[in-house]
Design an enzyme around this catalytic site. Structure first.
Site, short mmCIF file in Angstrom:
data_model
loop_
_atom_site.label_atom_id
_atom_site.label_comp_id
_atom_site.label_asym_id
_atom_site.label_seq_id
_atom_site.Cartn_x
_atom_site.Cartn_y
_atom_site.Cartn_z
N HIS A 302 7.01 -46.93 -12.82
CA HIS A 302 5.77 -47.60 -12.43
C HIS A 302 6.10 -48.79 -11.53
O HIS A 302 7.11 -49.46 -11.75
CB HIS A 302 5.00 -48.10 -13.67
CG HIS A 302 3.57 -48.37 -13.39
ND1 HIS A 302 3.13 -49.55 -12.83
CD2 HIS A 302 2.47 -47.59 -13.55
CE1 HIS A 302 1.82 -49.49 -12.67
NE2 HIS A 302 1.40 -48.31 -13.10
N ASP A 359 0.46 -41.32 -17.42
CA ASP A 359 0.28 -39.89 -17.14
C ASP A 359 1.21 -39.00 -17.97
O ASP A 359 1.05 -37.79 -17.97
CB ASP A 359 0.52 -39.62 -15.65
CG ASP A 359 -0.54 -40.27 -14.78
OD1 ASP A 359 -1.73 -40.15 -15.15
OD2 ASP A 359 -0.20 -40.89 -13.77
N1 CMC Z 1 12.23 -40.09 -11.60
C1 CMC Z 1 13.46 -40.39 -11.10
N2 CMC Z 1 13.74 -41.52 -10.42
C2 CMC Z 1 12.74 -42.40 -10.26
C3 CMC Z 1 11.44 -42.16 -10.76
C4 CMC Z 1 11.21 -40.95 -11.46
N3 CMC Z 1 10.00 -40.68 -11.95
N4 CMC Z 1 10.64 -43.20 -10.44
C5 CMC Z 1 11.41 -44.07 -9.77
N5 CMC Z 1 12.68 -43.58 -9.64
C6 CMC Z 1 13.84 -44.27 -9.02
C7 CMC Z 1 13.73 -44.22 -7.51
O1 CMC Z 1 14.39 -43.09 -6.99
C8 CMC Z 1 14.41 -45.52 -7.13
O2 CMC Z 1 15.81 -45.32 -7.27
P1 CMC Z 1 16.84 -46.10 -6.29
O3 CMC Z 1 16.69 -47.54 -6.64
O4 CMC Z 1 18.17 -45.52 -6.63
O5 CMC Z 1 16.42 -45.78 -4.90
C9 CMC Z 1 13.99 -46.49 -8.22
O6 CMC Z 1 13.73 -45.66 -9.37
C10 CMC Z 1 12.72 -47.29 -7.90
O7 CMC Z 1 11.69 -46.37 -7.59
P2 CMC Z 1 10.64 -46.54 -6.42
O8 CMC Z 1 10.21 -45.22 -5.94
O9 CMC Z 1 11.20 -47.51 -5.40
O10 CMC Z 1 9.48 -47.27 -7.21
P3 CMC Z 1 8.00 -47.45 -6.72
O11 CMC Z 1 7.52 -48.65 -7.40
O12 CMC Z 1 7.92 -47.40 -5.24
O13 CMC Z 1 7.27 -46.12 -7.27
C11 CMC Z 1 6.23 -44.62 -8.76
C12 CMC Z 1 6.58 -46.08 -8.47
C13 CMC Z 1 5.26 -44.55 -9.93
C14 CMC Z 1 5.54 -44.01 -7.54
C15 CMC Z 1 7.53 -43.84 -9.09
O14 CMC Z 1 8.12 -44.37 -10.24
C16 CMC Z 1 7.29 -42.34 -9.26
O15 CMC Z 1 7.31 -41.61 -8.25
N6 CMC Z 1 7.03 -41.84 -10.51
C17 CMC Z 1 6.69 -40.46 -10.73
C18 CMC Z 1 5.23 -40.24 -10.40
C19 CMC Z 1 4.31 -40.81 -11.46
O16 CMC Z 1 4.52 -40.64 -12.66
N7 CMC Z 1 3.24 -41.48 -11.00
C20 CMC Z 1 2.24 -42.08 -11.89
C21 CMC Z 1 2.27 -43.57 -11.86
S1 CMC Z 1 1.37 -44.34 -13.22
C22 CMC Z 1 -0.28 -43.98 -13.04
C23 CMC Z 1 -0.87 -44.24 -11.72
O17 CMC Z 1 -0.57 -45.22 -11.05
O18 CMC Z 1 -1.68 -43.44 -11.33
#
Ligand code: CMC
Length: 424
Positions: A302, A359
């Site tokens: 998140h 989720d």
């Molecule tokens: N699985 C594996 N690695 C992950 C995941 C995951 N679900 N989420 C983040 N990471 C890693 C990412 O690869 C990055 O690694 P590194 O530092 O080595 O590059 C690090 O964690 C930080 O992630 P980010 O993508 O920079 O974080 P963000 O804040 O931009 O994205 C997020 C947040 C929710 C989009 C992301 O965690 C994600 O894609 N999660 C899966 C999709 C999901 O469950 N979404 C629902 C969010 S909650 C409800 C809502 O908002 O609707």
């Protein structure tokens, strides 16, 4: 007044600092460009406050979520969704009289215009219900033109809250080829939705209490989450003074993406894939860690929570309870729990502070309730509706609010001359 100091190209600038009611500190860079020529750069608005808001407080480090000051745990335990709608939109929990009046209005505006039913005939049978919901909410603006007075605005808010659930249930009926079931005035908000979803015209249907309570909990937990992608979209679109229906329709589309609300559908698809592949969840944890693969553990991570999402905590317990009460034994729930267990001990997830989000468990409850996977994000939208509306209204009533128009840092070609086609 507290100020922040910035040195840039040998010049010092003083920037005002604002503090929120929970001690959050923000540096106001509104005049920075005028004074220094510089803009700030913050990819994905990860550290940018786009507004001041009195609706929802989140402390992601400590896993805290409060609507208008009330902890989500208490609201989840004790309130009905329509109370929470009132809380978010009008600022406080309703008195008994106000609650009844609000509920009555929501009931009496549940029907959609009969002509709107014709739109459903035009959608492909395979249409995703999010496509139907977003376009039908936009269509509402052609039946209820942009409000001028506060009274009109309020009426459109009621109409939207009341009719969105009817549109959502009709889109489900359309997808399974059943006739629409109309709302009934003797049913509550949540009962009405379940009735329109699951009743069949020829048979009596009584909404099971377990479904009603589970739906209520899910809607309360999704009702607001401050400046997330869809809410920021609603504010962005609304900042141009676009009408309520147009602004919310944009928010619904923003929610649809798999990184946002669309994740609940993706979680179930992922769990199903793991089960079909023999249930080897460790393989998928490794795949999620593998930077050469684009696989992510859906329902994990998140932007704001660097701790267990408090909504996921509540839903994890609820999933056990609801599935047991419904007598559902879903192998996907076991896979989800194993995945969580492994991920929470794995250094990749621990070091990045990736925890289950809202989720992760919600889809398992919707599934047990008999709601099809492609409707999950619609369920999220129904829950988030009061939050979007509250933010749209707050922005509209804020005299300091102005059109949202971010800056950029241009990295393209510098000026050059157009060549005749023969010389390109
Ligand atoms: N699985 C594996 N690695 C992950 C995941 C995951 N679900 N989420 C983040 N990471 C890693 C990412 O690869 C990055 O690694 P590194 O530092 O080595 O590059 C690090 O964690 C930080 O992630 P980010 O993508 O920079 O974080 P963000 O804040 O931009 O994205 C997020 C947040 C929710 C989009 C992301 O965690 C994600 O894609 N999660 C899966 C999709 C999901 O469950 N979404 C629902 C969010 S909650 C409800 C809502 O908002 O609707």
């Amino acid at each position: 007044m507290t100020i922040a100091k910035l040195s840039l190209r040998d010049k010092d600038y003083e920037l005002p600092v604002t503090e929120g009611s929970e001690g959050e500190v923000a540096i106001d860079i509104g005049k920075l460009r005028k004074e220094s020529g510089a803009v700030t750069l913050d990819s994905g608005y990860g550290n940018t406050g786009s507004c001041e808001s009195a609706i929802t407080f989140i402390n992601g480090e400590n896993g805290i979520l409060r609507y208008r000051g009330y902890p989500i745990e208490q609201l989840a335990e004790t309130t009905r969704f329509t109370e929470v709608c009132h809380l978010l939109i009008y600022g406080d929990l309703p008195t008994e009289a106000k609650y009844e009046e609000f509920g009555r209005k929501l009931t009496y505006h549940s029907l959609i215009h009969e002509d709107m039913k014709k739109f459903f005939e035009g959608y492909a049978i395979t249409a995703h219900p999010m496509a139907i919901l977003s376009s039908m909410v936009s269509v509402l603006s052609s039946y209820y033109p942009a409000a001028q007075s506060e009274e009109d605005v309020d009426m459109n808010i009621i109409r939207l809250l009341a009719k969105a659930k009817t549109i959502a249930a009709f889109s489900f009926k359309k997808s399974i080829g059943q006739p629409f079931v109309y709302p009934q005035n003797d049913l509550s908000y949540t009962q009405n939705f379940l009735h329109m979803m699951f009743a069949v015209p020829a048979e009596p249907y009584e909404v099971p209490e377990v479904l009603d309570d589970a739906l209520n909990l899910l809607l309360v937990l999704h009702a607001d989450h401050e400046q997330n992608c869809s809410t920021s979209t609603v504010r962005m679109v609304g900042s141009s003074e676009a009408n309520l229906f147009a602004s919310i329709s944009a928010g619904i589309n923003a929610l649809w993406g798999p990184l946002h609300g669309g994740a609940n559908q993706k979680v179930i698809e992922m769990l199903q894939r793991i089960q079909d592949d023999g249930g080897n969840y460790k393989k998928y944890v490794n795949l999620a860690k593998d930077k050469t693969s684009d696989f992510r553990l859906m329902g994990f991570g998140h932007r704001v929570y660097k701790n267990y999402d408090p909504r996921a905590k509540i839903l994890k317990t609820a999933a056990d309870r609801v599935l047991e009460e419904l007598g559902v034994n879903d192998p996907l729930l076991d896979i989800a729990k194993h995945l969580e267990e492994v991920a929470l001990e794995d250094d990749y997830f621990v070091s990045r502070r990736l925890y289950p989000n809202v989720d992760f468990y919600s889809g398992l409850i919707y599934r047990a309730m008999g709601i099809p996977t492609n409707m999950f994000t619609v369920m999220f939208a129904l829950g988030r509706l009061p939050g979007w509306i509250a933010h749209w209204k707050e922005m509209r009533e804020d005299p300091s609010s102005r059109i949202h128009r971010p800056r950029q840092v241009y990295i393209g070609k510098t000026e050059r001359d157009v060549q005749p086609m023969s010389e390109r």
